[in-house]
Design an enzyme around this catalytic site. Sequence first.
Site, mmCIF file in Angstrom:
data_model
loop_
_atom_site.group_PDB
_atom_site.id
_atom_site.type_symbol
_atom_site.label_atom_id
_atom_site.label_comp_id
_atom_site.label_asym_id
_atom_site.label_seq_id
_atom_site.Cartn_x
_atom_site.Cartn_y
_atom_site.Cartn_z
ATOM 1 N N HIS A 102 26.070 -9.666 -0.096
ATOM 2 C CA HIS A 102 25.552 -10.807 -0.696
ATOM 3 C C HIS A 102 24.706 -10.653 -2.087
ATOM 4 C CE1 HIS A 102 22.838 -14.526 -0.952
ATOM 5 N NE2 HIS A 102 24.102 -14.769 -1.551
ATOM 6 N N HIS A 121 19.117 -13.052 3.403
ATOM 7 C CA HIS A 121 19.469 -14.390 3.772
ATOM 8 C C HIS A 121 20.256 -14.502 5.151
ATOM 9 C CE1 HIS A 121 19.153 -13.466 -0.693
ATOM 10 N NE2 HIS A 121 18.489 -14.497 -0.479
HETATM 11 FE FE1 FES Z 1 22.149 -10.402 2.337
HETATM 12 FE FE2 FES Z 1 21.839 -12.609 0.911
HETATM 13 S S1 FES Z 1 21.260 -10.434 0.363
HETATM 14 S S2 FES Z 1 22.436 -12.468 2.907
#
Ligand code: FES
Length: 172
Positions: A102, A121
Amino acid sequence: MKCNKLVDAGRRQFLRGGMAATAGAVAATVMAPEQAKAQALARVDYPANRLANIADLVVNEPMDIAYPDADSPGVLLKLGQAVEGGVGPDGDIVAFSVLCPHKGWLMSYSAEDMTLNCPGHHSRFDCEAGGQQIWGHATNNLAQFLLSLDDKGDIYANGIDELIYGRLSNVL
Ligand code: FES
């Protein structure tokens, strides 16, 4: 108030991408043999890096590694039962990038359910299922390092099945 600039930027990017794809398709159909050869040479050549010996591994205890270079942290795992992409006599040795797809936060391993977990997140990835995402914001599965084992029990990484977070090419 709604921000139309972002919407417009996205639309422009989309159209630009579409035009580039069309141009690429046209170029591909008329590619000269020299061009095709140059393109083949541009493919990524992965190094074969020794990560550890099978005797160094303990079931369900993560070992910190890096592949294909020191700036790409990962984890080497012996899971105790045959899994997707697993090597070794039990088909249970796997390795993954620990950079979350992500936004690149560093993830940690949970021995309880054999997952990699992101503190950013809260994305979660299943180490028994080839790094499949099981929860969270990420939009693709975790990059799994492709392994092999020699007759001395040395474990090598030889490639990666997804793009490492933040890179345009896995090998820099
Ligand atoms: Fe891992 Fe957003 S950086 S869920």
